[in-house]
Write a protein that holds these residues in place. Structure first.
Motif, mmCIF file in Angstrom:
data_model
loop_
_atom_site.group_PDB
_atom_site.id
_atom_site.type_symbol
_atom_site.label_atom_id
_atom_site.label_comp_id
_atom_site.label_asym_id
_atom_site.label_seq_id
_atom_site.Cartn_x
_atom_site.Cartn_y
_atom_site.Cartn_z
ATOM 1 N N ARG A 22 -18.630 22.783 -28.151
ATOM 2 C CA ARG A 22 -18.105 23.114 -26.833
ATOM 3 C C ARG A 22 -19.098 24.036 -26.145
ATOM 4 N N ASP A 23 -18.816 24.367 -24.899
ATOM 5 C CA ASP A 23 -19.671 25.306 -24.192
ATOM 6 C C ASP A 23 -21.113 24.803 -24.116
ATOM 7 N N ILE A 24 -21.239 23.582 -23.639
ATOM 8 C CA ILE A 24 -22.551 22.935 -23.567
ATOM 9 C C ILE A 24 -23.229 23.241 -22.230
ATOM 10 N N VAL A 25 -24.535 23.439 -22.286
ATOM 11 C CA VAL A 25 -25.330 23.659 -21.081
ATOM 12 C C VAL A 25 -26.159 22.410 -20.836
ATOM 13 N N LYS A 26 -26.004 21.798 -19.652
ATOM 14 C CA LYS A 26 -26.794 20.609 -19.335
ATOM 15 C C LYS A 26 -27.861 20.942 -18.305
ATOM 16 N N LEU A 27 -29.098 20.847 -18.740
ATOM 17 C CA LEU A 27 -30.245 21.086 -17.849
ATOM 18 C C LEU A 27 -31.117 19.835 -17.894
ATOM 19 N N ALA A 28 -30.477 18.691 -17.647
ATOM 20 C CA ALA A 28 -31.147 17.415 -17.925
ATOM 21 C C ALA A 28 -31.237 16.467 -16.747
ATOM 22 N N SER A 29 -30.557 16.716 -15.652
ATOM 23 C CA SER A 29 -30.543 15.711 -14.588
ATOM 24 C C SER A 29 -30.803 16.282 -13.198
ATOM 25 N N ASN A 30 -31.358 17.486 -13.159
ATOM 26 C CA ASN A 30 -31.782 18.096 -11.887
ATOM 27 C C ASN A 30 -30.652 18.222 -10.863
ATOM 28 N N PRO A 61 -44.840 12.223 -24.284
ATOM 29 C CA PRO A 61 -44.086 12.483 -25.523
ATOM 30 C C PRO A 61 -44.107 13.934 -25.981
ATOM 31 N N ASP A 62 -45.113 14.705 -25.543
ATOM 32 C CA ASP A 62 -45.205 16.103 -25.984
ATOM 33 C C ASP A 62 -44.467 17.061 -25.044
ATOM 34 N N HIS A 63 -43.833 16.502 -24.022
ATOM 35 C CA HIS A 63 -43.211 17.346 -22.999
ATOM 36 C C HIS A 63 -41.687 17.205 -22.988
ATOM 37 N N LEU A 64 -41.035 18.208 -22.423
ATOM 38 C CA LEU A 64 -39.612 18.125 -22.086
ATOM 39 C C LEU A 64 -39.477 18.539 -20.626
ATOM 40 N N ARG A 65 -38.493 17.962 -19.936
ATOM 41 C CA ARG A 65 -38.222 18.377 -18.564
ATOM 42 C C ARG A 65 -36.957 19.214 -18.570
ATOM 43 N N ILE A 66 -37.059 20.394 -18.015
ATOM 44 C CA ILE A 66 -35.933 21.326 -18.035
ATOM 45 C C ILE A 66 -35.484 21.601 -16.602
ATOM 46 N N THR A 67 -34.231 21.281 -16.297
ATOM 47 C CA THR A 67 -33.692 21.594 -14.979
ATOM 48 C C THR A 67 -33.450 23.090 -14.885
ATOM 49 N N VAL A 68 -33.765 23.662 -13.733
ATOM 50 C CA VAL A 68 -33.504 25.082 -13.510
ATOM 51 C C VAL A 68 -31.998 25.253 -13.279
ATOM 52 N N GLY A 69 -31.358 26.028 -14.134
ATOM 53 C CA GLY A 69 -29.914 26.219 -14.031
ATOM 54 C C GLY A 69 -29.562 27.596 -13.491
ATOM 55 N N LEU A 70 -28.324 28.004 -13.757
ATOM 56 C CA LEU A 70 -27.892 29.363 -13.422
ATOM 57 C C LEU A 70 -28.605 30.340 -14.360
#
Ligand SMILES: *Cc1c(COP(=O)(O)O)cnc(C)c1O
Length: 377
Positions: free
Chosen positions: A37-45, A349-358
């Protein structure tokens, strides 16, 4: 009857060979799979502030009317957008998200014998729409850092791929997933040098966040370039990703063509009123952009301090390079309840994309990253 009794080979070539779009992992999936629970989604901008309160009010008010078809021409929203952009309403085409608009463009201007030109690491919808239209993709190598922002679009390489068969050039500015952007003079020169019958799409999904040196929005060039299509969305800074509204700004001639391809009721009635209400609250967009700027800087600083490669970003996300395949890191973050976006399918493949959240969400991400990397070391 078995589910797999239909012959795959009956589908059209472009469909059989397609790799479907891979969306960010939904929160509900991770909840189901790992029981977290209490999941943080920083995946879809998406906008972490959500939409303007005015949007929620407008949607609540309109919900009683859903038995009726929407206004198929989207008259009120198109006229609000026309005023917003100081442009004629005949220049606006509405879409069920800007993905829909991109697909309309592909269907109107691409097909067998035509080519689409775009960059390596460009938005995933361009190859998909190209392939479904039966056209051929011509992919330009990205910049290596000497000729522009590393991983970004190389305008000279793109120009070199344009021929008489080019139906559409797709450019996202800023680009997703790299966050890189093109500056005014080179971009203007690039468009001016294209054959006038070659449609050029400038996808400005992140324009509201693009507070970076040299960035310019392209709608001011529409009057001089009848082959230019500027694509915008309400999914990002306006916080309406779930309702699906986007639009194109173009010459009336292109808008007329897109309108022939468009389904009559492609934007639903709640989306129409929501977008209009969102447009009427510029302060909410400004607050979203300013929060993004602060937190994007903080995330970039914190990642750099951890020896992670951070690509300068004009969007509401960061492309982070870890110098080795990032899949295990992605999986580790999932187990910590943090969803980011793997970008192998973008050739990174060596990267991750992180959405800027709160602020608190970004803190959760950084803490989880430290735990996952600490375990791996
Ligand atoms: C998110 C995004 C879009 C928006 O898609 P919608 O269909 O409007 O939700 C368009 N282009 C790019 C480059 C994007 O990243």
């Amino acid at each position: 009857m078995g589910c797999d009794s239909f012959p795959f080979s009956r589908a059209m070539q472009g469909v059989r060979t397609l790799s479907p779009y891979q969306p960010g992992k939904p929160v509900s999936d991770l909840q189901r799979e790992l029981g977290i629970r209490d999941i943080v989604k920083l995946a879809s901008n998406e906008n972490p502030l959500g939409p303007s309160p005015r949007v929620l009010e407008a949607v609540r008010e309109a919900v009683g009317g859903i038995a009726r078809y929407p206004d198929g021409s989207g008259h009120a929203l198109r006229h609000a957008l026309a005023a917003h952009h100081d442009i004629d309403a005949a220049c606006i085409t509405l879409g069920n998200g800007s993905n829909d608009v991109l697909d309309l463009i592909a269907r109107a201007f691409l097909g067998p014998g035509r080519e689409a030109v775009f960059s390596e690491h460009a938005f995933a919808v361009y190859p998909i729409a190209t392939q479904l239209a039966g056209a051929t993709a011509r992919v330009a190598a990205a910049c290596d850092g000497l000729n522009g922002q590393r991983h970004g679009h190389d305008l000279a390489a793109l120009r070199a791929l344009v021929t008489a068969d080019t139906g559409v050039v797709f450019i996202a500015n800023p680009n997703n997933p790299t966050g890189t952007w093109l500056t005014e003079a080179p971009l203007r020169d690039f468009i001016a040098a294209l054959p006038p019958e070659c449609v050029v799409v400038l996808d400005e999904a992140y324009v509201e966040y693009a507070d970076v040196p040299g960035y310019v929005e392209a709608s001011g060039w529409l009057a001089v370039h009848p082959n230019l299509v500027v694509v915008r969305t309400f999914s990002k800074a306006y916080g309406l990703a779930g309702l699906r509204v986007g639009y194109a700004l173009s010459s009336p001639a292109i808008a007329d063509l897109l309108n022939r391809v468009r389904q009559p009721f492609n934007v639903n009635s709640l989306a129409l009123v929501a977008a209009e209400a969102a447009l009427a609250d510029p302060a909410h967009v400004a607050a979203s952009a300013s929060l993004n700027r602060r937190e994007r800087e903080r995330l970039a600083r914190e990642l750099a301090a951890r020896d992670v490669e951070v690509v300068p970003s004009a969007g509401n996300f960061l492309l982070a390079g870890f110098g080795r395949p990032a899949r295990a890191l992605y999986d580790g973050l999932l187990r910590e309840g943090v969803i980011v976006r793997p970008v192998e399918n973008y050739g990174l493949p060596d990267h991750l994309r992180i959405t800027v959240g709160l602020p608190a969400e970004n803190g959760r991400f950084l803490d989880a990253l430290d735990r996952v990397r600490g375990r791996a070391a």
